[in-house]
Design a protein around this motif. Structure first.
Motif, PDB file in Angstrom:
ATOM      1  N   SER A 289       8.598  12.906 -54.154  1.00  0.00           N
ATOM      2  CA  SER A 289       8.815  12.251 -53.415  1.00  0.00           C
ATOM      3  C   SER A 289       8.928  10.837 -53.707  1.00  0.00           C
ATOM      4  N   THR A 290      10.326  10.170 -52.687  1.00  0.00           N
ATOM      5  CA  THR A 290      10.359   8.704 -52.659  1.00  0.00           C
ATOM      6  C   THR A 290       9.085   7.951 -52.578  1.00  0.00           C
ATOM      7  N   SER A 291       8.281   8.677 -51.246  1.00  0.00           N
ATOM      8  CA  SER A 291       7.611   7.435 -50.503  1.00  0.00           C
ATOM      9  C   SER A 291       6.376   7.642 -51.291  1.00  0.00           C
ATOM     10  N   LYS A 292       5.783   9.149 -52.146  1.00  0.00           N
ATOM     11  CA  LYS A 292       4.758   8.873 -53.283  1.00  0.00           C
ATOM     12  C   LYS A 292       5.422   8.001 -55.245  1.00  0.00           C
ATOM     13  N   VAL A 293       6.261   8.235 -54.649  1.00  0.00           N
ATOM     14  CA  VAL A 293       6.601   7.154 -56.189  1.00  0.00           C
ATOM     15  C   VAL A 293       6.245   5.868 -55.764  1.00  0.00           C
ATOM     16  N   GLY A 294       7.058   5.428 -54.202  1.00  0.00           N
ATOM     17  CA  GLY A 294       6.360   3.865 -53.805  1.00  0.00           C
ATOM     18  C   GLY A 294       4.612   3.653 -54.482  1.00  0.00           C
ATOM     19  N   TYR A 295       3.808   4.774 -53.472  1.00  0.00           N
ATOM     20  CA  TYR A 295       2.914   4.619 -53.559  1.00  0.00           C
ATOM     21  C   TYR A 295       2.346   4.558 -54.995  1.00  0.00           C
ATOM     22  N   LEU A 296       2.896   5.299 -56.719  1.00  0.00           N
ATOM     23  CA  LEU A 296       2.390   5.114 -57.663  1.00  0.00           C
ATOM     24  C   LEU A 296       2.700   3.917 -57.884  1.00  0.00           C
ATOM     25  N   ILE A 297       3.781   3.399 -58.215  1.00  0.00           N
ATOM     26  CA  ILE A 297       4.060   1.968 -58.342  1.00  0.00           C
ATOM     27  C   ILE A 297       3.162   0.811 -57.785  1.00  0.00           C
ATOM     28  N   ALA A 298       3.106   0.884 -56.379  1.00  0.00           N
ATOM     29  CA  ALA A 298       2.525  -0.092 -55.788  1.00  0.00           C
ATOM     30  C   ALA A 298       0.414   0.047 -56.398  1.00  0.00           C
ATOM     31  N   THR A 299       0.613   1.046 -56.477  1.00  0.00           N
ATOM     32  CA  THR A 299      -1.052   1.083 -57.630  1.00  0.00           C
ATOM     33  C   THR A 299      -0.848   0.317 -58.620  1.00  0.00           C
ATOM     34  N   LEU A 300       0.373   0.874 -59.340  1.00  0.00           N
ATOM     35  CA  LEU A 300       0.091  -0.022 -60.969  1.00  0.00           C
ATOM     36  C   LEU A 300       0.334  -1.511 -60.391  1.00  0.00           C
ATOM     37  N   SER A 301       1.012  -1.406 -59.495  1.00  0.00           N
ATOM     38  CA  SER A 301       1.287  -3.341 -59.104  1.00  0.00           C
ATOM     39  C   SER A 301       0.092  -3.926 -58.935  1.00  0.00           C
ATOM     40  N   LEU A 302      -0.873  -3.637 -58.300  1.00  0.00           N
ATOM     41  CA  LEU A 302      -2.163  -4.000 -57.871  1.00  0.00           C
ATOM     42  C   LEU A 302      -2.948  -4.152 -59.160  1.00  0.00           C
ATOM     43  N   LEU A 303      -3.071  -3.086 -60.273  1.00  0.00           N
ATOM     44  CA  LEU A 303      -3.953  -3.497 -61.590  1.00  0.00           C
ATOM     45  C   LEU A 303      -3.337  -4.415 -62.464  1.00  0.00           C
TER      46      LEU A 303
END
Length: 460
Positions: A289-303
């Motif tokens: 879903s759009t929300s889960k894609v956002g969370y995944l990109i947020a995690t990669l951006s933290l790295l």
């Protein structure tokens, strides 16, 4: 009247000088970096929030991938065209007023994106958003070179530039919620995204006007000794290998500016090629879903944020061992260029969800890791007005890549039916970028050797 440089220190006075310097740098970091980081984070968020808005906007407005890619990239052409005049105006009017002006105007224009209905309205809004934001990033880089000496610059730049990946974290966390406001008060979800995310830069612009000193001489929170330490150590940097001139032509005619600018063009073409399509590519591969894609990109951006800080600190530590040359900086850039290339190659060859997410994660980490060492280089070439022009020229050349990358992958998708062919081709630019860095590193080593030969250190 300029402050008198501190005398050459010996014995116990060395410890006193170090203590003054540590206090000055601590105060500068605490008073400047958080505010500047918030400003740049808001700028970057408004620059790329269309990557999430496009999940609804392109369908609602019937935009093709070519229309979307062209509009996304058009921002960078107007931004590039206004870079040098904007940075020279910052030098003339002062960082406080000019950066505040930039943020208020781009906040208003970012909010105006909600009125877009046609491709030409989209192009016009993106074009003027680029005009409004032009000069913010190179202005901040120039501003920080007036506060932090070369051996501390990569860390300082990383600490403010960390707002780039963190803005992706924030956007990833809230984008789904804003898009889910679809239909509230008669606005579509993508309109809510533009409306809400345009407010922070306006508020931060007002804060800049009251809280940001133009230079160390105006910082009331520094003591006289701390102010003198900053002025002395910044303007007597032993690694300053270019002309100590305020002449504008000194920057525009220096080949290093154009070589480094070409590297940045290739780097930003690669960066924005994936930035504006990453949510779509990940959603197609993972079916999240759009929300889960956002969370995944947020995690990669933290790295990516962690990589930026760690590599900036490491680069400064190595730089302190070679204070008379910045050639080690290049080896904190080159490996990451190769990793970006490998990430695009993997992403272009596979549709497996794990491979796609891992490849995009590698690109995000590599891009962020190189930023501190990369942007510490231009400040060692020039001073004063020529430094403002040189940094703006670098960013101007680089921003052209911001247009080419999104437009190319959008065109490639309409031509082939998916983003993969375009992303596969984007594995090539950073290979050329790595070659440029190898060349600049060799040239810097030769310059350092020549300077030591002309000015040998006297034996004790």
């Amino acid at each position: 009247m300029a402050s008198t440089p501190p005398p050459i220190l010996d014995g116990p006075l060395v410890s006193l000088d170090a203590a003054i310097g540590a206090s000055a740098m601590r105060k500068a970091t605490l008073h400047l970096i958080p505010l500047i980081a918030l400003g740049y984070g808001a700028a970057y968020m408004d620059r790329v929030n269309i990557s999430f808005a496009s999940l609804q906007m392109n369908r609602d407005l019937h935009f093709s991938a070519t229309v979307y890619g062209f509009g996304a990239g058009l921002f960078f052409l107007s931004y590039a065209a206004c870079e040098i005049p904007s940075n020279l105006l910052l030098y003339r009017f002062g960082a406080r007023r000019w950066l505040a002006r930039i943020m208020v105007t781009w906040g208003i224009l970012a909010m105006a994106m909600l009125f877009v209905r046609t491709p030409w309205q989209f192009y016009t809004a993106r074009f003027f958003l680029g005009v409004a934001e032009a000069g913010f990033f190179p202005g901040v880089i120039f501003y920080l070179t007036q506060w932090f000496p070369q051996e501390l610059r990569a860390r300082a730049i990383s600490r403010f530039y960390i707002s780039l990946p963190l803005s992706f974290v924030f956007m990833g966390l809230i984008a789904g919620a804003l898009l889910n406001l679809d239909g509230h008060l008669g606005l579509r979800g993508w309109q809510w995204l533009f409306l809400v995310e345009g407010i922070p830069p306006i508020l931060l612009g007002i804060a800049f006007l009251y809280l940001l000193p133009d230079c160390p001489q105006q910082a009331k929170w520094l003591t006289e000794d701390e102010r003198a330490w900053i002025i002395h150590h910044v303007h007597n940097d032993p690694s300053l290998s270019g002309q100590r001139s305020h002449d504008l032509s000194a920057a525009l005619l220096d080949p290093r500016v154009w070589q480094l600018g070409l590297f940045m063009l290739l780097m930003l073409a690669s960066s924005y090629a994936y930035t504006f399509v990453a949510p779509d590519v990940i959603q197609r591969a993972t079916h999240l879903s759009t929300s889960k894609v956002g969370y995944l990109i947020a995690t990669l951006s933290l790295l990516g944020a962690a990589a930026m800080l760690i590599n900036g600190i490491y680069s400064d530590r190595i730089q302190r061992r070679t204070p008379h040359s910045n050639h080690p900086r290049y080896m904190h850039i080159i490996p990451w260029a190769f990793l970006i290339s490998a990430g695009f190659f993997a992403c272009g060859l596979s549709t497996n969800p794990i491979n796609v997410v891992t490849a995009i994660g590698a690109i995000i980490i590599a891009y962020n890791a190189m930023q501190g060492p990369l942007w510490s280089l231009p400040g060692s070439f020039f001073q004063g007005r020529s430094a403002a022009a040189g940094i703006a020229t670098l960013n101007m050349i680089g921003m052209i890549g911001g247009f080419l990358g999104p437009y190319f992958v959008g065109f490639a998708k309409d031509l082939t039916g998916d983003y993969q062919r375009g992303l596969l081709f984007m594995s090539l630019p950073m290979l050329l970028g790595a070659a440029i860095m190898f060349y600049l590193r060799a040239e810097t080593r030769l310059r350092s050797t020549a300077l030591r030969t002309e000015n040998p250190v006297p034996s004790s």
